[in-house]
Design an enzyme around this catalytic site. Structure first.
Site, PDB file in Angstrom:
ATOM      1  N   LEU A  34       0.813  -1.099   0.037  1.00  0.00           N
ATOM      2  CA  LEU A  34       0.109  -0.167  -0.042  1.00  0.00           C
ATOM      3  C   LEU A  34       0.898   1.280   0.161  1.00  0.00           C
ATOM      4  CD1 LEU A  34      -2.822  -0.930   2.816  1.00  0.00           C
ATOM      5  CD2 LEU A  34      -2.815  -1.098   0.070  1.00  0.00           C
ATOM      6  N   ASP A  35       0.629   2.260  -0.713  1.00  0.00           N
ATOM      7  CA  ASP A  35       1.305   3.571  -0.743  1.00  0.00           C
ATOM      8  C   ASP A  35       1.375   4.193   0.652  1.00  0.00           C
ATOM      9  OD1 ASP A  35      -0.222   5.727  -0.904  1.00  0.00           O
ATOM     10  OD2 ASP A  35      -1.099   4.954  -2.865  1.00  0.00           O
ATOM     11  N   VAL A  36       2.222   5.359   0.560  1.00  0.00           N
ATOM     12  CA  VAL A  36       2.496   5.624   1.992  1.00  0.00           C
ATOM     13  C   VAL A  36       1.039   6.212   2.581  1.00  0.00           C
ATOM     14  CG1 VAL A  36       3.445   7.937   0.986  1.00  0.00           C
ATOM     15  CG2 VAL A  36       4.213   7.176   3.300  1.00  0.00           C
TER      16      VAL A  36
END
Length: 290
Positions: free
Chosen positions: A111-113
């Site tokens: 999952l991106d930041v």
């Protein structure tokens, strides 16, 4: 079951829990793996007696029966990176996970930041690889707060499919979940997990995702009782659901108690998770967002 004669190196490393098969291919390509003192290359096959090292460290190749397949759910907060280590010292999803002797947790996708919610981790590289592989079409569901005008035509385009820079993509469902004006919530599903795919699909229709939460992976839903930054291990039934989904054999052992949990025990477990998260947050300084 020991190593099959002439088995692919990346598959052996993944099964040993070093990382997913995809990660191991990158390690090999970066000259980080050696076999019997020689730098390995993609396509190499290994025998049971071969000495395999990753970054100079010998990899213990166990028999498959020696490892118990484990899977944990992690409720990722925004601001954490889905990487094992960060050169800048920022928080990562691996910082809070429990230690496992002689093994490593492998993330099932990323999952991106700025995305929060459900992440799965396992010590079985082959399971992780298959759960991520698009050929198994394991459905992911996200809750997205979308800023912009979303018309019926917008939804039709997203369901029909649009061309992104890395190929065609689409949602399998788009369900309005409320909101006002140009800031509304939608639940969306898709059968793959390319980099920032949900955000890029909405951007293709001139809409921006201002908040994104993964709420389901396959049939496993984000347990809202688990606080952000908390983790919980799945029972044997759930592990075998995942293994069956990607056509792997059943696991027969678990690290958890096989006795049915009483309601008060479940409450106690959640309270323990909350205390652990609070203690970790007090110990670690918050990451500055740029």
């Amino acid at each position: 079951m020991s190593i099959i004669q002439g088995e692919k190196l990346q598959k052996v490393l993944a099964r040993a829990g070093v990382g997913s098969r995809r990660e191991m291919e990158k390690y090999i390509d970066a000259n980080r793996v050696s076999v019997n003192g020689k730098v390995a290359k993609l396509g190499d096959r290994v025998e049971e007696a071969d000495l395999i090292r990753v970054d100079g460290h010998t990899v213990k190749i166990e028999e498959k029966a020696d490892r118990i397949c484990r899977v944990i759910m992690y409720n990722k907060p925004e601001g954490e990176l889905s990487t094992r280590k960060d050169p800048e010292g920022r928080r990562t999803v691996f910082d809070r996970l429990p230690r496992i002797d002689g093994e490593r947790w492998i993330a099932v996708g990323r999952l991106d930041v700025n995305t929060s919610g459900l992440m799965l981790f396992t010590n079985d590289g082959e399971l992780a690889n298959r759960l991520m592989h698009p050929s198994y079409e394991v459905e992911r569901e996200y809750s997205a707060r979308v800023f912009g005008e979303v018309t019926n035509e917008t939804v039709k385009n997203l369901l029909r499919g649009v061309e992104l820079e890395d190929g065609p993509a689409k949602f399998t469902t788009v369900t309005p979940m409320g909101g006002e004006g140009v800031n509304r919530w939608f639940n969306v599903t898709l059968n793959e997990g390319r980099n920032r795919e949900v955000r890029r699909l909405w951007q293709s229709q001139d809409a921006e995702v201002s908040r994104l939460i993964r709420i389901r992976y396959g049939k496993l839903e984000l347990d809202k009782r688990v606080p952000q930054g908390g983790w919980m291990e799945y029972d044997l039934e759930t592990v075998n659901y995942l293994r069956k989904t990607v056509k792997l054999g059943r696991e027969t052992q678990t690290k958890l108690s096989v006795m049915p949990e009483k309601r008060k025990d479940k409450r106690a477990k959640i309270n323990q998770i909350r205390k652990a998260v609070k203690k970790h947050n007090q110990r670690v300084k918050p990451t500055k967002r740029k």
